[in-house]
Enzyme design. Structure first.
Site, PDB file in Angstrom:
ATOM      1  NE  ARG A   1     -10.812  -9.874  -2.117  1.00 38.51           N
ATOM      2  CZ  ARG A   1     -11.133  -9.003  -3.056  1.00 38.51           C
ATOM      3  NH1 ARG A   1     -11.448  -9.423  -4.275  1.00 38.51           N
ATOM      4  NH2 ARG A   1     -11.170  -7.712  -2.809  1.00 38.51           N
TER       5      ARG A   1
ATOM      6  CE  LYS B   1      -4.036  -1.794   2.513  1.00 38.05           C
ATOM      7  NZ  LYS B   1      -5.007  -1.598   1.418  1.00 38.05           N
TER       8      LYS B   1
END
Ligand code: BES
Ligand code: MN
Ligand code: ZN
Length: 500
Positions: free
Chosen positions: A355, A281
């Site tokens: 996920r 990120k």
């Protein structure tokens, strides 16, 4: 914090540090405000005329009013008399609680819950009030060198008629338990990621199980997670030196008759820090990724509420927890992993890690033959773009579950909005090398994330809450919100009543 009720007939003799009364627009007084106005020789009406705007959320303090035993009377604006709603009552009580905390008040009485409003019964009004007041006394002071001054507010009472007491008492108990669950979730969210690690979340589950007899905690370590073949979860954990934890916290109600219905399972994303992994990120604001375990925190918080209320239903909280960091052992774009379900996943972006850990937890949940599974996750930035910081995103194919969760969210004033989950979006997850890819590209990012999860939930009714926009506040007010504990707790309360 102690919540109580009082039925004193003569309001102006009531001794408390802060006595709150409602005021409507156009100078219309609630019955309680009118009674105090008369006892004080018109003091309330005169100040309302000269300097009080009764808009919702406004608040004005009268100190040592003549003829009234309370040390302060707090006027709370309620807007127009014919359109009083539970949301307006909540805003008023929020303003009251904030004032009490600011002013160092230790005892307060509110007369507002006695007022009828169309969208909430007395139990709802009392529950929301206790929840808001509990939330208002939360202070984060774990990591300062000097302790912050303690919040003084310790007793909050509702002034009611005798006939109202029993229903209000039920609501107060529920609201206090929900508030405590929220505050636990907030604390876990606010703690720094070098303290609130997967191991710490495991310890928190264990200490809840010590505190509440109906709870049993099990924390599976790396070896046990390996034995379960959670290849997807483990691929995320691999990049960090911090050991992963797979937490199962189970509430078995003390009433034997309540153990018959199939359990409800809550699954919370427990990434205690999300740097993105090899798909790193950007730097600015990355600290906020300590909040990436807020799904887990809300599950643990809700389990605390469930246990404190000893809800008559088997409820199980599951938390897969690890860090997502770049390193020489981290997973890489292009890696293909085998999930516990046997389905293979091509990892195209290591930052879509939520996920990857949730899918194995959802497969694990099958063993409980659940009546419903609800997962809670700070899953996608796309959900923040879609819904901002107001609504949590709700994804489910099950219309009954959707209706129940949306009704609970309204009743708890913890809003959620249903998002689509059409089969057509599933195409975006196609991979040339595995059963599915872990990302579907930029369009409908929160939907394709939910589609990914749906592939692991065929065996039970399932809903997914994306709380990326609602779990914490940014900027100067940076802190965890404790959402969606109120929604989840309200849903579970409803399911318990439905079963009995
Ligand atoms: N934890 C983040 C989601 C997130 C981002 C929550 C910002 C709140 C604020 C999640 O693990 C993530 O990184 N998701 C990616 C997915 C993408 C790579 C498909 C995202 O949303 O950018
Ligand atoms: Mn991520
Ligand atoms: Zn994440």
């Amino acid at each position: 914090m102690e919540f109580s009720t009082t039925t004193t007939a003569v309001l102006h003799t009531l001794k408390t540090q802060a006595l709150a009364v409602g005021v409507f627009q156009d100078g219309i007084l609630s019955p309680a405000a009118d009674a105090l106005d008369q006892a004080s020789g018109g003091a309330l009406r005169s100040v309302i005329q000269s300097e009080f705007d009764a808009a919702p959320g406004n608040c004005l303090t009268l100190h040592a009013p003549a003829g009234i035993a309370a040390s302060r009377v707090i006027l709370l604006g309620l807007g127009a008399q014919d359109s009083l709603t539970s949301a307006i009552l909540a805003r008023a009580h929020e303003a009251l609680a904030a004032y009490c905390v600011r002013a160092g008040v230790s005892t307060a009485v509110s007369t507002l819950c006695a007022l009828e409003c169309a969208d909430a019964d007395l139990t709802d009004r009392a529950r929301t009030t206790a929840r808001l007041v509990s939330a208002a006394i939360y202070r984060y002071d774990q990591t300062f060198s000097k302790a912050k001054p303690a919040v003084k507010l310790r007793s909050f009472a509702l002034h009611l008629s005798r006939a109202q007491v029993a229903k209000a008492r039920t609501g107060l108990d529920q609201g206090a338990a929900i508030g405590a669950g929220m505050n636990l979730a907030r604390l876990l969210g606010d703690l720094p990621p070098n303290v609130c690690t997967p191991t710490y979340l495991g310890k928190t589950a264990k200490s809840l199980a010590k505190q509440f007899k109906t709870l049993k905690a099990e924390v599976l370590d790396q070896k046990k997670i390996e034995a379960l073949n959670m290849g997807s979860f483990l691929s995320v954990a691999r990049g960090s030196a911090e050991p992963p934890a797979f937490i199962v916290l189970r509430h078995t109600p003390s009433q034997a008759a309540a153990r018959k219905a199939a359990p409800i399972v809550l699954v919370g994303k427990g990434i205690t820090f999300d740097a993105g992994g090899i798909s790193l990120k950007p730097g600015p604001g990355m600290d906020e990724m300590k909040f990436d375990m807020c799904g887990a925190a809300s599950v643990l918080g809700t389990m605390r509420t469930v246990a404190e209320l000893d809800l008559p239903r088997e409820i199980i909280g599951i938390v897969p927890s690890c860090e997502n960091l770049p390193s020489g052992t981290a997973n890489k774009p292009g890696d293909i992993v085998t999930s516990m379900s046997g389905q293979t996943i091509e990892i195209l972006n290591t930052d879509a890690e939520g996920r990857l850990i949730l899918c194995d937890a959802l497969t694990y949940a099958e063993r409980f033959k659940p009546a419903a599974v609800i997962d809670v996750a700070t899953l996608t930035g796309a959900c923040v773009i879609a819904l901002g910081h107001v609504n949590s995103g709700l994804f489910t194919r099950d219309d009954t579950l959707a209706a129940d969760l949306l009704a609970a969210s309204r009743q708890a004033q913890d809003p959620a909005w249903r998002m689509p989950l059409d089969e057509a979006y599933q195409d975006l997850l196609k991979s040339n090398f595995a059963d599915m890819a872990n990302i579907g590209g930029r369009p409908a990012g929160s939907v394709t994330a939910a589609c990914f999860l749906s592939r692991f939930t065929g065996k039970y009714p399932w809903a997914h809450l994306d709380i990326a926009g609602t779990a914490w506040l940014e900027g100067k007010q940076k802190s965890a919100t404790g959402r969606p504990v109120p929604l989840l707790a309200q849903y579970l309360l409803g399911q318990c009543l439905a079963e009995h």
